[in-house]
Design a protein around this motif. Structure first.
Motif, short mmCIF file in Angstrom:
data_model
loop_
_atom_site.label_atom_id
_atom_site.label_comp_id
_atom_site.label_asym_id
_atom_site.label_seq_id
_atom_site.Cartn_x
_atom_site.Cartn_y
_atom_site.Cartn_z
N HIS A 15 -18.66 3.95 -70.02
CA HIS A 15 -17.49 3.20 -69.55
C HIS A 15 -16.32 4.12 -69.26
O HIS A 15 -15.66 3.98 -68.22
CB HIS A 15 -17.09 2.14 -70.57
N ARG A 16 -16.07 5.06 -70.14
CA ARG A 16 -14.96 5.99 -69.92
C ARG A 16 -15.23 6.88 -68.70
O ARG A 16 -14.34 7.11 -67.88
CB ARG A 16 -14.72 6.84 -71.17
N LEU A 19 -14.69 4.80 -65.68
CA LEU A 19 -13.29 4.46 -65.53
C LEU A 19 -12.48 5.60 -64.92
O LEU A 19 -11.61 5.39 -64.09
CB LEU A 19 -12.70 4.07 -66.89
N PHE A 86 -16.07 -4.44 -71.07
CA PHE A 86 -16.36 -3.34 -70.17
C PHE A 86 -17.83 -3.24 -69.77
O PHE A 86 -18.22 -2.32 -69.09
CB PHE A 86 -15.86 -2.03 -70.74
N ALA A 91 -14.92 -6.07 -64.18
CA ALA A 91 -13.80 -5.83 -65.10
C ALA A 91 -13.42 -4.36 -65.11
O ALA A 91 -12.24 -4.01 -65.10
CB ALA A 91 -14.16 -6.32 -66.50
N LEU A 92 -14.42 -3.49 -65.11
CA LEU A 92 -14.15 -2.05 -65.07
C LEU A 92 -13.44 -1.67 -63.77
O LEU A 92 -12.50 -0.87 -63.79
CB LEU A 92 -15.45 -1.26 -65.20
N VAL A 95 -9.80 -2.73 -64.01
CA VAL A 95 -9.02 -1.84 -64.87
C VAL A 95 -8.77 -0.50 -64.17
O VAL A 95 -7.66 0.03 -64.18
CB VAL A 95 -9.72 -1.63 -66.23
N ARG A 96 -9.79 0.01 -63.53
CA ARG A 96 -9.64 1.28 -62.81
C ARG A 96 -8.61 1.16 -61.69
O ARG A 96 -7.75 2.03 -61.53
CB ARG A 96 -11.01 1.66 -62.24
N TYR A 98 -6.20 -1.05 -61.53
CA TYR A 98 -4.91 -1.31 -62.17
C TYR A 98 -4.22 0.01 -62.54
O TYR A 98 -3.04 0.21 -62.26
CB TYR A 98 -5.13 -2.17 -63.42
N TYR A 99 -4.97 0.93 -63.14
CA TYR A 99 -4.37 2.19 -63.55
C TYR A 99 -4.13 3.14 -62.39
O TYR A 99 -3.44 4.15 -62.55
CB TYR A 99 -5.19 2.85 -64.67
N ARG A 106 2.88 -1.30 -61.62
CA ARG A 106 1.87 -1.79 -62.57
C ARG A 106 2.53 -2.70 -63.60
O ARG A 106 1.99 -3.74 -63.95
CB ARG A 106 1.19 -0.59 -63.24
N PHE A 110 1.66 -6.57 -64.22
CA PHE A 110 1.32 -7.06 -65.55
C PHE A 110 2.15 -8.28 -65.92
O PHE A 110 1.63 -9.28 -66.42
CB PHE A 110 1.51 -5.94 -66.59
#
Length: 120
Positions: A15-16, A19, A86, A91-92, A95-96, A98-99, A106, A110
């Protein structure tokens, strides 16, 4: 037989890695191993040694403790089987993305999401 903690750690590595946008080959090169070994770690087929986990954490820019987050101290069999946000590629990806947004925008996004979720 795969140990549930090894499976959990492997999932957290995958996952990391995903990401931050690193391939198995790129991670393997940073750590100094073959990409097939990364595959085995990510599936929990092979156990990750402490020194190798340290190298992987350094390559993925997280503390070693990151790989154990989500495990309860009670029963590793139960903890490793619990639903994981994750594990969903969408979803991943969210999140990716989003960052990847600049911090000021951001924060505004949020806040918008919080308002919209209160409406629903």
């Amino acid at each position: 037989m795969k140990h549930p903690v090894d499976v959990h750690v492997g999932k957290r590595i995958r996952h990391r890695r995903w990401l931050v946008g690193v391939t198995q080959q790129q991670l393997a090169d940073k750590v100094g191993i073959k990409f097939q070994q990364i595959q085995k770690y990510e599936t929990g087929m092979n156990r990750v040694s402490a020194s190798r986990l340290w190298d992987i954490a350094d390559a993925l820019d997280v503390p070693v403790s990151f790989f154990f987050e989500g495990l309860s101290g009670e029963d590793p069999n139960t903890a490793a089987q619990e639903g994981d946000l994750f594990s969903d590629k969408e979803a991943l990806a969210l999140v990716r993305s989003y960052y990847a947004i600049p911090e000021a925008q951001r924060r505004r996004l949020f806040e918008l999401a919080k308002v919209l979720s209160d409406v629903a």
